[in-house]
Design a protein around this motif. Structure first.
Motif, PDB file in Angstrom:
ATOM      1  N   UNK A  74       0.775  -1.135  -0.046  1.00 46.37           N
ATOM      2  CA  UNK A  74      -0.155  -0.079  -0.189  1.00 46.37           C
ATOM      3  C   UNK A  74       1.057   1.218  -0.101  1.00 46.37           C
ATOM      4  N   UNK A  75       2.081   1.111   0.115  1.00 46.48           N
ATOM      5  CA  UNK A  75       2.922   2.388   0.443  1.00 46.48           C
ATOM      6  C   UNK A  75       2.886   3.332   1.546  1.00 46.48           C
ATOM      7  N   UNK A  76       2.045   2.636   2.577  1.00 46.93           N
ATOM      8  CA  UNK A  76       1.894   3.400   3.710  1.00 46.93           C
ATOM      9  C   UNK A  76       2.873   2.874   4.810  1.00 46.93           C
ATOM     10  N   UNK A  77       3.538   3.491   5.724  1.00 49.56           N
ATOM     11  CA  UNK A  77       4.227   3.111   6.790  1.00 49.56           C
ATOM     12  C   UNK A  77       3.416   3.074   7.965  1.00 49.56           C
ATOM     13  N   UNK A  78       3.632   1.979   8.826  1.00 47.96           N
ATOM     14  CA  UNK A  78       2.771   1.936   9.832  1.00 47.96           C
ATOM     15  C   UNK A  78       3.788   1.079  10.946  1.00 47.96           C
ATOM     16  N   UNK A  79       3.227   1.276  12.341  1.00 52.15           N
ATOM     17  CA  UNK A  79       3.798   0.711  13.460  1.00 52.15           C
ATOM     18  C   UNK A  79       3.066  -0.248  14.210  1.00 52.15           C
ATOM     19  N   UNK A  80       3.433  -1.202  14.761  1.00 50.12           N
ATOM     20  CA  UNK A  80       2.669  -2.237  15.375  1.00 50.12           C
ATOM     21  C   UNK A  80       2.230  -1.647  16.895  1.00 50.12           C
ATOM     22  N   UNK A  81       0.884  -1.736  17.118  1.00 47.67           N
ATOM     23  CA  UNK A  81       0.319  -1.431  18.180  1.00 47.67           C
ATOM     24  C   UNK A  81       0.362  -2.384  19.440  1.00 47.67           C
ATOM     25  N   UNK A  82      -0.386  -3.697  19.217  1.00 44.88           N
ATOM     26  CA  UNK A  82      -0.473  -4.658  19.854  1.00 44.88           C
ATOM     27  C   UNK A  82      -0.744  -5.958  19.008  1.00 44.88           C
ATOM     28  N   UNK A  83      -0.586  -6.914  19.585  1.00 47.32           N
ATOM     29  CA  UNK A  83      -1.310  -8.293  18.875  1.00 47.32           C
ATOM     30  C   UNK A  83      -2.762  -8.279  19.314  1.00 47.32           C
ATOM     31  N   UNK A  84      -3.711  -8.267  18.253  1.00 51.54           N
ATOM     32  CA  UNK A  84      -5.091  -8.185  18.647  1.00 51.54           C
ATOM     33  C   UNK A  84      -5.475  -9.698  18.583  1.00 51.54           C
ATOM     34  N   UNK A  85      -4.975 -10.714  17.997  1.00 50.16           N
ATOM     35  CA  UNK A  85      -5.648 -12.033  18.165  1.00 50.16           C
ATOM     36  C   UNK A  85      -4.516 -12.960  17.343  1.00 50.16           C
ATOM     37  N   UNK A  86      -4.950 -14.304  17.436  1.00 51.86           N
ATOM     38  CA  UNK A  86      -4.016 -15.412  16.639  1.00 51.86           C
ATOM     39  C   UNK A  86      -5.325 -16.575  16.316  1.00 51.86           C
ATOM     40  N   UNK A  87      -5.054 -17.084  15.186  1.00 48.27           N
ATOM     41  CA  UNK A  87      -6.052 -17.841  14.973  1.00 48.27           C
ATOM     42  C   UNK A  87      -5.414 -18.755  13.630  1.00 48.27           C
ATOM     43  N   UNK A  88      -6.105 -19.967  13.325  1.00 49.18           N
ATOM     44  CA  UNK A  88      -5.411 -20.655  12.382  1.00 49.18           C
ATOM     45  C   UNK A  88      -6.707 -20.797  11.313  1.00 49.18           C
ATOM     46  N   UNK A  89      -6.590 -20.544  10.044  1.00 48.18           N
ATOM     47  CA  UNK A  89      -7.683 -20.483   9.121  1.00 48.18           C
ATOM     48  C   UNK A  89      -8.041 -21.796   8.495  1.00 48.18           C
ATOM     49  N   UNK A  90      -8.973 -22.032   7.918  1.00 46.02           N
ATOM     50  CA  UNK A  90      -9.551 -23.091   7.481  1.00 46.02           C
ATOM     51  C   UNK A  90      -8.506 -23.818   6.241  1.00 46.02           C
ATOM     52  N   UNK A  91      -8.748 -25.084   5.919  1.00 44.55           N
ATOM     53  CA  UNK A  91      -7.913 -25.691   4.728  1.00 44.55           C
ATOM     54  C   UNK A  91      -8.059 -24.780   3.491  1.00 44.55           C
ATOM     55  N   UNK A  92      -7.102 -24.232   3.011  1.00 37.34           N
ATOM     56  CA  UNK A  92      -7.040 -23.473   1.663  1.00 37.34           C
ATOM     57  C   UNK A  92      -6.557 -24.560   0.634  1.00 37.34           C
ATOM     58  N   UNK A  93      -7.399 -24.724  -0.418  1.00 33.10           N
ATOM     59  CA  UNK A  93      -6.876 -25.409  -1.703  1.00 33.10           C
ATOM     60  C   UNK A  93      -6.777 -24.498  -2.759  1.00 33.10           C
ATOM     61  N   UNK A  94      -5.643 -24.336  -3.267  1.00 32.68           N
ATOM     62  CA  UNK A  94      -5.618 -23.653  -4.471  1.00 32.68           C
ATOM     63  C   UNK A  94      -5.855 -24.234  -5.768  1.00 32.68           C
ATOM     64  N   UNK A  95      -6.243 -23.491  -7.117  1.00 27.02           N
ATOM     65  CA  UNK A  95      -6.567 -24.320  -8.255  1.00 27.02           C
ATOM     66  C   UNK A  95      -5.487 -25.147  -8.810  1.00 27.02           C
ATOM     67  N   UNK A  96      -4.184 -24.792  -8.323  1.00 33.02           N
ATOM     68  CA  UNK A  96      -3.193 -25.931  -8.882  1.00 33.02           C
ATOM     69  C   UNK A  96      -3.032 -27.192  -8.105  1.00 33.02           C
ATOM     70  N   UNK A  97      -3.788 -26.939  -6.940  1.00 32.69           N
ATOM     71  CA  UNK A  97      -3.683 -28.268  -6.008  1.00 32.69           C
ATOM     72  C   UNK A  97      -3.017 -27.954  -4.690  1.00 32.69           C
ATOM     73  N   UNK A  98      -2.204 -26.934  -4.580  1.00 30.21           N
ATOM     74  CA  UNK A  98      -1.569 -26.878  -3.341  1.00 30.21           C
ATOM     75  C   UNK A  98      -2.567 -26.398  -2.192  1.00 30.21           C
ATOM     76  N   UNK A  99      -2.159 -27.155  -1.045  1.00 37.17           N
ATOM     77  CA  UNK A  99      -3.170 -27.108   0.260  1.00 37.17           C
ATOM     78  C   UNK A  99      -2.442 -26.617   1.335  1.00 37.17           C
ATOM     79  N   UNK A 100      -3.013 -25.737   2.073  1.00 36.49           N
ATOM     80  CA  UNK A 100      -2.238 -25.042   3.087  1.00 36.49           C
ATOM     81  C   UNK A 100      -3.257 -24.422   4.503  1.00 36.49           C
ATOM     82  N   UNK A 101      -2.908 -24.218   5.540  1.00 39.87           N
ATOM     83  CA  UNK A 101      -3.515 -23.575   6.508  1.00 39.87           C
ATOM     84  C   UNK A 101      -2.390 -22.449   7.082  1.00 39.87           C
ATOM     85  N   UNK A 102      -3.230 -21.455   7.301  1.00 37.58           N
ATOM     86  CA  UNK A 102      -2.278 -20.377   7.646  1.00 37.58           C
ATOM     87  C   UNK A 102      -2.428 -20.189   9.312  1.00 37.58           C
ATOM     88  N   UNK A 103      -1.526 -19.880  10.036  1.00 37.92           N
ATOM     89  CA  UNK A 103      -1.583 -19.495  11.350  1.00 37.92           C
ATOM     90  C   UNK A 103      -1.273 -18.154  11.433  1.00 37.92           C
TER      91      UNK A 103
END
Length: 163
Positions: A74-103
């Motif tokens: 975005x070309x915006x400079x920002x600084x971290x204020x705090x951790x707002x939360x943590x979560x694991x995403x659902x299983x993501x499957x991309x059109x080319x077949x790769x599967x992943x979950x993001x923490x």
């Protein structure tokens, strides 16, 4: 989001099998008016509006990754204020077949400077939006992390279901 080189290297060994990936979402909150506004990008791959996010590089701290991703996208400079939360995403499957979950580590970020613009090929639009008027289309998990970030001073949240 372009696939980082270290993920491509891992894929040569594991193919399309599910991969656990550390990521960050930087929710840039501007509190200068009557209502908080958040910086959002419209993704070029899905057309959906999201907060800035990305895969962390090996060894990269979440706060550093959020600062980097926000400026890259975005070309915006920002600084971290705090951790707002943590979560694991659902299983993501991309059109080319790769599967992943993001923490995802979700950080409330404060803008320091810069004028928002599309700054790479990952998005087609960028802008500030009042929390009460978020653009569509937007996923529920985006609404969730925005609500976490704009709740100033609240403790970190930890999701205990399916986003």
């Amino acid at each position: 989001m372009p696939t980082p080189d270290f993920i491509r290297e891992l894929r040569t060994h594991i193919g399309t099998a599910e991969l656990w990936i550390p990521a960050v979402r930087g929710v840039v909150v501007r509190r200068s008016g009557a209502e908080p506004e958040v910086l959002m990008v419209r993704r070029s791959d899905s057309g959906r509006w999201t907060v800035t996010s990305g895969i962390l590089d090996p060894g990269e701290q979440p706060a550093e990754g959020a600062v980097r991703e926000i400026e890259e996208e975005t070309a915006v400079q920002a600084r971290p204020v705090r951790v707002a939360g943590v979560f694991a995403t659902h299983l993501v499957q991309y059109p080319h077949g790769d599967q992943c979950r993001y923490l995802d580590t979700v950080l409330e970020m404060e803008p320091l400077g810069g004028t928002p613009r599309v700054n790479d090929d990952e998005s087609v639009d960028v802008g500030w939006f009042p929390v009460s008027a978020l653009p569509e289309p937007i996923n529920d998990d985006q609404r969730m992390v925005i609500s976490w970030a704009v709740d100033a001073g609240a403790p970190a949240r930890f999701f205990t279901g399916t986003p």
